[in-house]
Enzyme design. Structure first.
Site, mmCIF file in Angstrom:
data_model
loop_
_atom_site.group_PDB
_atom_site.id
_atom_site.type_symbol
_atom_site.label_atom_id
_atom_site.label_comp_id
_atom_site.label_asym_id
_atom_site.label_seq_id
_atom_site.Cartn_x
_atom_site.Cartn_y
_atom_site.Cartn_z
ATOM 1 C CB CYS A 21 44.173 72.271 77.007
ATOM 2 S SG CYS A 21 44.921 71.475 78.427
ATOM 3 C CB SER A 23 44.555 61.505 80.130
ATOM 4 O OG SER A 23 45.215 61.594 78.901
ATOM 5 C CB THR A 72 42.021 68.742 76.106
ATOM 6 O OG1 THR A 72 41.583 67.965 77.221
ATOM 7 C CG2 THR A 72 40.841 69.331 75.372
ATOM 8 C CD GLU A 123 39.099 65.799 76.630
ATOM 9 O OE1 GLU A 123 39.839 65.936 77.632
ATOM 10 O OE2 GLU A 123 39.405 66.218 75.503
HETATM 11 S S1 SF4 Z 1 42.632 73.265 80.996
HETATM 12 FE FE1 SF4 Z 1 43.198 71.388 79.881
HETATM 13 S S2 SF4 Z 1 43.721 69.843 81.424
HETATM 14 FE FE2 SF4 Z 1 42.614 71.495 82.434
HETATM 15 S S3 SF4 Z 1 40.492 70.781 82.476
HETATM 16 FE FE3 SF4 Z 1 40.746 72.092 80.660
HETATM 17 S S4 SF4 Z 1 41.244 70.711 79.006
HETATM 18 FE FE4 SF4 Z 1 41.543 69.570 80.932
#
Ligand code: SF4
Length: 320
Positions: A201, A230, A171, A132
């Site tokens: 996120c 991660s 995230t 990422e």
């Molecule tokens: S919701 Fe969060 S953990 Fe899931 S793919 Fe998207 S950024 Fe990654």
């Protein structure tokens, strides 16, 4: 001999997030619409079980585009996002590309592009080498984004102009550690721009909070997840920082070392955002062979997030 009693506190939310569900759906839908093989650049999500399952259905995982022959076969980019050079290279070869980047990662890309357009130097808080981070840094020319990983990095950071700065984050970081890094940036550079909180996120935040809610009452936290995931690694750290003496990341029940798992009365169990529920159940079943297990569900909050598939897959029309 009677088995000893064990309470498993099963944290929720856990496991698949909306971005992972969408990425897997994209590969499966592409296989259904266009047939095998469908190429996938990198692990679609960080989970071997998921990758093996898709490979058995006809997905071919590659590290780079040059492993894909010319032709009309779809190539899917993983949920972690890709540097701009990757879709550009695919377009130059007229490959049929499908982007499975999670929309919440794309949001970070857009923030970085906006800050850059406003002439700001961008600080990315993230883990060096994570796909990422490579994808986010690759949205802009080299030098536009500086990566920092820790509060110490933030203390030592040298910038071009302290008045023209912005930050974005990976995230899947630890919410608490990231707060510390941001606090240093804001103290040193009071006018730094950033998102409302950070870019971590909803799924990462919820899974960490759910672990915190059980960490104080368990002897061991088991996190089902991959060593390169991660958000899964952060869950182990969050558990240990919040009162649980031991935390273990485990991919499959076969990895459990029962010599070290004796004399337990309480454990916590959760799963990273790329780990399927079937693996959680596999771990519980393995414990049932050694303990008289009682499962206590601890649900911090419900999640009802979902993301649409790319239009070409939604409408079910093979792309031209
Ligand atoms: S919701 Fe969060 S953990 Fe899931 S793919 Fe998207 S950024 Fe990654």
């Amino acid at each position: 001999m009677a088995k000893p009693d064990l309470t498993i506190f099963l944290a929720a939310p856990r496991g698949f997030c909306a971005g992972v569900v969408r990425a897997i759906d994209i590969v499966e839908r592409a296989l259904a619409l266009y047939g095998a093989p469908v190429y996938v650049r990198h692990e679609i999500v960080h989970n071997k079980f998921v990758v093996d399952d898709l490979a058995a259905k006809g997905a071919i995982f590659v590290d780079e585009l040059d492993e894909i022959p010319d032709g009309d076969r779809p190539v899917v980019f993983s949920a972690h996002g890709v540097p701009k050079s990757v879709p550009a290279a695919a377009a130059a070869r007229k490959l049929f590309q499908i982007d499975a980047t999670c929309p919440l990662v794309t949001k970070v890309h857009m923030e970085a592009l906006r800050h850059h357009g406003e002439g700001l130097e961008i600080i990315l808080i993230g883990h060096r080498g994570h796909p990422e981070v490579i994808g986010t840094m690759g949205q802009l020319p080299a030098g536009a984004i500086t990566l920092i990983e820790t509060a110490r990095d933030a203390e030592e950071l040298q910038v071009r102009d302290p008045g023209k700065l912005a930050y974005v984050t990976q995230t899947t970081l630890s919410v608490d550690d990231t707060k510390d890094v941001i606090a240093v940036l804001q103290r040193r550079f009071p006018s730094i721009r950033g998102p409302f909180k950070e870019d971590i996120c909803y799924a990462t935040t919820n899974r960490q909070e759910a672990v915190k809610s059980i960490a104080g009452k368990i002897e061991l936290l088991l996190v089902v997840g991959a060593p390169n995931s991660s958000n899964s690694k952060r869950l182990v750290e969050v558990g240990v920082k919040n009162g649980c003496r031991r935390g273990l990341l485990v991919q499959r029940a076969a990895e459990l070392d029962w010599e070290t798992l004796q004399d337990l009365a309480t454990i916590g169990l959760t799963a990273g955002a790329s780990a399927p529920e079937v693996l959680v159940n596999e771990i519980i079943d393995a414990f049932r062979e050694h303990y008289n297990v009682r499962v206590e569900n601890v649900t911090l909050r419900e999640e009802n997030v979902s993301f649409k598939l790319p239009r070409e897959l939604r409408e079910g029309q093979p792309a031209a």
